[in-house]
Motif scaffolding. Structure first.
Motif, PDB file in Angstrom:
ATOM      1  N   SER A 231       0.835  -1.189   0.000  1.00 34.65           N
ATOM      2  CA  SER A 231       0.000   0.000   0.000  1.00 34.65           C
ATOM      3  C   SER A 231       0.869   1.237   0.000  1.00 34.65           C
ATOM      4  O   SER A 231       1.713   1.398   0.864  1.00 34.65           O
ATOM      5  N   SER A 232       0.650   2.113  -0.943  1.00 36.95           N
ATOM      6  CA  SER A 232       1.472   3.317  -1.013  1.00 36.95           C
ATOM      7  C   SER A 232       1.119   4.308   0.085  1.00 36.95           C
ATOM      8  O   SER A 232       1.874   5.217   0.352  1.00 36.95           O
ATOM      9  N   GLY A 233       0.021   4.138   0.785  1.00 42.37           N
ATOM     10  CA  GLY A 233      -0.393   5.068   1.827  1.00 42.37           C
ATOM     11  C   GLY A 233       0.358   4.900   3.125  1.00 42.37           C
ATOM     12  O   GLY A 233       0.416   5.804   3.933  1.00 42.37           O
ATOM     13  N   SER A 234       0.964   3.741   3.373  1.00 40.42           N
ATOM     14  CA  SER A 234       1.596   3.504   4.662  1.00 40.42           C
ATOM     15  C   SER A 234       2.822   4.382   4.863  1.00 40.42           C
ATOM     16  O   SER A 234       3.030   4.911   5.939  1.00 40.42           O
ATOM     17  N   THR A 235       3.652   4.553   3.867  1.00 45.63           N
ATOM     18  CA  THR A 235       4.832   5.393   4.012  1.00 45.63           C
ATOM     19  C   THR A 235       4.450   6.850   4.180  1.00 45.63           C
ATOM     20  O   THR A 235       4.993   7.544   5.015  1.00 45.63           O
ATOM     21  N   SER A 236       3.479   7.311   3.403  1.00 51.19           N
ATOM     22  CA  SER A 236       3.095   8.710   3.519  1.00 51.19           C
ATOM     23  C   SER A 236       2.504   8.990   4.897  1.00 51.19           C
ATOM     24  O   SER A 236       2.671  10.076   5.424  1.00 51.19           O
ATOM     25  N   GLY A 237       1.862   8.017   5.509  1.00 58.00           N
ATOM     26  CA  GLY A 237       1.352   8.178   6.871  1.00 58.00           C
ATOM     27  C   GLY A 237       2.477   8.327   7.864  1.00 58.00           C
ATOM     28  O   GLY A 237       2.410   9.143   8.779  1.00 58.00           O
ATOM     29  N   ASP A 238       3.541   7.534   7.687  1.00 59.18           N
ATOM     30  CA  ASP A 238       4.711   7.636   8.554  1.00 59.18           C
ATOM     31  C   ASP A 238       5.375   8.996   8.391  1.00 59.18           C
ATOM     32  O   ASP A 238       5.739   9.643   9.366  1.00 59.18           O
ATOM     33  N   ASP A 239       5.534   9.424   7.154  1.00 56.94           N
ATOM     34  CA  ASP A 239       6.156  10.720   6.907  1.00 56.94           C
ATOM     35  C   ASP A 239       5.305  11.853   7.459  1.00 56.94           C
ATOM     36  O   ASP A 239       5.829  12.870   7.907  1.00 56.94           O
ATOM     37  N   LYS A 240       4.003  11.679   7.448  1.00 55.11           N
ATOM     38  CA  LYS A 240       3.110  12.700   7.994  1.00 55.11           C
ATOM     39  C   LYS A 240       3.358  12.875   9.488  1.00 55.11           C
ATOM     40  O   LYS A 240       3.357  13.997   9.995  1.00 55.11           O
ATOM     41  N   VAL A 241       3.600  11.781  10.192  1.00 56.75           N
ATOM     42  CA  VAL A 241       3.906  11.858  11.627  1.00 56.75           C
ATOM     43  C   VAL A 241       5.154  12.711  11.845  1.00 56.75           C
ATOM     44  O   VAL A 241       5.183  13.570  12.727  1.00 56.75           O
ATOM     45  N   VAL A 242       6.157  12.502  11.021  1.00 59.30           N
ATOM     46  CA  VAL A 242       7.403  13.254  11.152  1.00 59.30           C
ATOM     47  C   VAL A 242       7.177  14.726  10.807  1.00 59.30           C
ATOM     48  O   VAL A 242       7.627  15.618  11.521  1.00 59.30           O
ATOM     49  N   LEU A 243       6.461  14.985   9.733  1.00 54.59           N
ATOM     50  CA  LEU A 243       6.208  16.374   9.332  1.00 54.59           C
ATOM     51  C   LEU A 243       5.383  17.127  10.372  1.00 54.59           C
ATOM     52  O   LEU A 243       5.607  18.306  10.617  1.00 54.59           O
ATOM     53  N   GLN A 244       4.440  16.445  11.002  1.00 58.56           N
ATOM     54  CA  GLN A 244       3.617  17.100  12.019  1.00 58.56           C
ATOM     55  C   GLN A 244       4.391  17.392  13.292  1.00 58.56           C
ATOM     56  O   GLN A 244       3.928  18.157  14.134  1.00 58.56           O
ATOM     57  N   ALA A 245       5.566  16.818  13.440  1.00 56.72           N
ATOM     58  CA  ALA A 245       6.379  17.032  14.638  1.00 56.72           C
ATOM     59  C   ALA A 245       7.271  18.263  14.534  1.00 56.72           C
ATOM     60  O   ALA A 245       8.014  18.569  15.462  1.00 56.72           O
ATOM     61  N   ARG A 246       7.178  18.991  13.438  1.00 55.03           N
ATOM     62  CA  ARG A 246       8.082  20.135  13.230  1.00 55.03           C
ATOM     63  C   ARG A 246       7.978  21.194  14.321  1.00 55.03           C
ATOM     64  O   ARG A 246       8.992  21.701  14.796  1.00 55.03           O
ATOM     65  N   ASP A 247       6.772  21.554  14.734  1.00 54.54           N
ATOM     66  CA  ASP A 247       6.629  22.562  15.784  1.00 54.54           C
ATOM     67  C   ASP A 247       7.246  22.084  17.092  1.00 54.54           C
ATOM     68  O   ASP A 247       7.930  22.841  17.786  1.00 54.54           O
ATOM     69  N   ASP A 248       6.984  20.815  17.433  1.00 56.35           N
ATOM     70  CA  ASP A 248       7.568  20.257  18.654  1.00 56.35           C
ATOM     71  C   ASP A 248       9.091  20.197  18.540  1.00 56.35           C
ATOM     72  O   ASP A 248       9.809  20.469  19.507  1.00 56.35           O
ATOM     73  N   ALA A 249       9.586  19.848  17.354  1.00 53.98           N
ATOM     74  CA  ALA A 249      11.035  19.788  17.142  1.00 53.98           C
ATOM     75  C   ALA A 249      11.653  21.171  17.297  1.00 53.98           C
ATOM     76  O   ALA A 249      12.728  21.317  17.885  1.00 53.98           O
ATOM     77  N   ALA A 250      10.966  22.190  16.795  1.00 56.52           N
ATOM     78  CA  ALA A 250      11.471  23.563  16.922  1.00 56.52           C
ATOM     79  C   ALA A 250      11.553  23.969  18.384  1.00 56.52           C
ATOM     80  O   ALA A 250      12.543  24.573  18.816  1.00 56.52           O
ATOM     81  N   GLY A 251      10.539  23.645  19.160  1.00 57.97           N
ATOM     82  CA  GLY A 251      10.561  23.957  20.594  1.00 57.97           C
ATOM     83  C   GLY A 251      11.665  23.207  21.317  1.00 57.97           C
ATOM     84  O   GLY A 251      12.324  23.750  22.209  1.00 57.97           O
ATOM     85  N   PHE A 252      11.870  21.960  20.922  1.00 60.22           N
ATOM     86  CA  PHE A 252      12.912  21.133  21.529  1.00 60.22           C
ATOM     87  C   PHE A 252      14.295  21.722  21.260  1.00 60.22           C
ATOM     88  O   PHE A 252      15.097  21.881  22.170  1.00 60.22           O
ATOM     89  N   VAL A 253      14.547  22.085  19.997  1.00 60.16           N
ATOM     90  CA  VAL A 253      15.849  22.650  19.628  1.00 60.16           C
ATOM     91  C   VAL A 253      16.038  24.012  20.291  1.00 60.16           C
ATOM     92  O   VAL A 253      17.097  24.297  20.862  1.00 60.16           O
ATOM     93  N   ALA A 254      15.019  24.859  20.242  1.00 62.29           N
ATOM     94  CA  ALA A 254      15.124  26.207  20.816  1.00 62.29           C
ATOM     95  C   ALA A 254      15.342  26.184  22.330  1.00 62.29           C
ATOM     96  O   ALA A 254      16.007  27.059  22.871  1.00 62.29           O
ATOM     97  N   SER A 255      14.792  25.178  22.992  1.00 65.07           N
ATOM     98  CA  SER A 255      14.926  25.090  24.454  1.00 65.07           C
ATOM     99  C   SER A 255      16.111  24.225  24.866  1.00 65.07           C
ATOM    100  O   SER A 255      16.246  23.888  26.045  1.00 65.07           O
ATOM    101  N   ASP A 256      16.949  23.868  23.910  1.00 61.69           N
ATOM    102  CA  ASP A 256      18.114  23.014  24.163  1.00 61.69           C
ATOM    103  C   ASP A 256      17.697  21.688  24.807  1.00 61.69           C
ATOM    104  O   ASP A 256      18.338  21.191  25.713  1.00 61.69           O
ATOM    105  N   GLY A 257      16.579  21.151  24.331  1.00 61.16           N
ATOM    106  CA  GLY A 257      16.126  19.839  24.764  1.00 61.16           C
ATOM    107  C   GLY A 257      15.234  19.804  25.996  1.00 61.16           C
ATOM    108  O   GLY A 257      14.844  18.735  26.455  1.00 61.16           O
ATOM    109  N   ARG A 258      14.885  20.951  26.521  1.00 58.11           N
ATOM    110  CA  ARG A 258      14.073  20.973  27.743  1.00 58.11           C
ATOM    111  C   ARG A 258      12.581  20.809  27.462  1.00 58.11           C
ATOM    112  O   ARG A 258      11.847  20.348  28.335  1.00 58.11           O
TER     113      ARG A 258
END
Length: 101
Positions: free
Chosen positions: A39-66
């Motif tokens: 199914s071609s949808g399974s990979t795009s679903g996984d990538d969607k999880v990663v893409l949706q984490a961008r805001d959280d990743a930005a907060g993590f990097v900006a707070s030096d992991g806190r």
């Protein structure tokens, strides 16, 4: 090239371990292509999880992991399930890779 096809490449760029970078890209690409043959949808679903984490990743990097968000945690878990090289990368390296998306 679709945005989701860039995920392994961008993760490769963000990892600071040059000796293992080629293996990391090959491992993550192999896992996603093998897992999505039915199914071609399974990979795009996984990538969607990663893409949706961008805001959280930005907060993590900006707070030096806190600051650790639930979406970042889900993305880190997913990346590490898909790749041995991601398991060896630090949370900060993976968060920066997510931000390069």
């Amino acid at each position: 090239m679709p945005r989701t096809a860039l995920l392994p490449f961008l993760l490769l760029l963000a990892c600071s371990v040059p000796a293992t970078a080629g293996s990391f890209a090959g491992t993550s690409a192999g896992a996603s292509s093998g897992g999505s043959s039915a199914s071609s949808g399974s990979t795009s679903g996984d990538d969607k999880v990663v893409l949706q984490a961008r805001d959280d990743a930005a907060g993590f990097v900006a707070s030096d992991g806190r600051i650790r968000g639930a979406r970042l945690e889900a993305a880190l878990r997913l990346l590490r399930e898909r790749s041995d090289r991601a398991r060896d990368a630090s949370d900060m390296q993976l968060a920066r890779a997510i931000l390069t998306q």
